[in-house]
Design an enzyme around this catalytic site. Structure first.
Site, PDB file in Angstrom:
ATOM      1  N   LYS A   1       0.486   4.506   7.148  1.00  9.01           N
ATOM      2  CA  LYS A   1      -0.192   5.347   6.163  1.00  9.01           C
ATOM      3  C   LYS A   1       0.218   6.817   6.357  1.00  9.01           C
ATOM      4  CE  LYS A   1      -2.884   2.153   4.233  1.00  9.01           C
ATOM      5  NZ  LYS A   1      -2.134   1.009   4.767  1.00  9.01           N
TER       6      LYS A   1
ATOM      7  N   SER B   1       0.808  -1.221   0.000  1.00  2.00           N
ATOM      8  CA  SER B   1       0.000   0.000   0.000  1.00  2.00           C
ATOM      9  C   SER B   1       0.840   1.270   0.000  1.00  2.00           C
ATOM     10  CB  SER B   1      -0.952   0.008   1.206  1.00  2.00           C
ATOM     11  OG  SER B   1      -0.242   0.108   2.418  1.00  2.00           O
TER      12      SER B   1
END
Length: 206
Positions: free
Chosen positions: A160, A123
């Site tokens: 993230k 990701s």
């Protein structure tokens, strides 16, 4: 003695394990096979690096000519802890989460790293954080929008990029195939576990 890199620590641990189990150190070919090196020559380069750091002595002319100098290196709990699976409700640095300690100087990162976290998935690959990398993390909750953080959303830990919008937090991936994680602070629990300060890549473990 200079700290061992994670890859050097793996080689050292294998040598010590073989000596403990069989009474003999492994050959270069055995090291290459067990640790996935392309050749015995690659194993030899790691052995030379360990010798330069005075962790082992290489005895010329012998296929098993390796003698350990640093008896406690494999069990040395100095360096950075590698965090594995994190249990629900437990602090991220709880002892049961620590898989190993790697001989990495925390001061090589700015700000100083407090622990390592193994990256799972792709990701964040567009900014060079790849699956299998070790992410160096500075433990802090003092983070700014736009920084890459280690966040715990309810019971899940993720890496993230942070964005705050009132009572909502968006955790953005760096891969267009992944949608942002939206956290509603009125109904979900979010903990910032730390700030990403660097990576150690598998191919750099020399």
């Amino acid at each position: 003695m200079k700290p061992l890199t994670p890859r050097q620590q793996q080689v050292f641990d294998l040598i010590k394990s073989k000596i403990d189990d069989t009474g003999m150190p492994p050959t270069r070919a055995e090291i290459a096979r067990e640790l996935g090196f392309r050749s015995a020559n690659a194993a030899e380069e790691h052995l030379k690096a360990l010798a330069r750091k005075q962790a082992i002595e290489i005895i010329p002319g012998a296929s098993r000519g390796i003698r350990i100098l640093l008896e406690d290196a494999a069990n040395d709990e100095q360096g950075l802890p590698l965090i594995g699976q994190v249990a629900a409700g437990e602090p991220i640095l709880a002892q049961e989460h620590v898989e190993a300690h790697y001989q990495v100087d925390p001061a090589m990162f700015k700000p100083q790293a407090d622990f390592l976290l193994r990256v799972n998935g792709e990701s964040m690959k567009d900014i060079g954080i790849m699956d299998g990398d070790l992410l160096a993390v500075h433990k802090t909750q003092d983070v700014r929008d736009g920084q890459v953080v280690v966040a715990r959303v309810d019971d899940d830990v993720t890496v993230k990029r942070l964005e705050r919008k009132g009572s909502t937090v968006l955790l953005h991936a760096e891969n267009e195939e992944f949608a942002p994680i939206q956290v509603d602070l009125t109904s979900q629990h979010l903990t910032i576990e730390g700030l990403a300060v660097g990576i150690i890549r598998n191919t750099d473990w020399m």
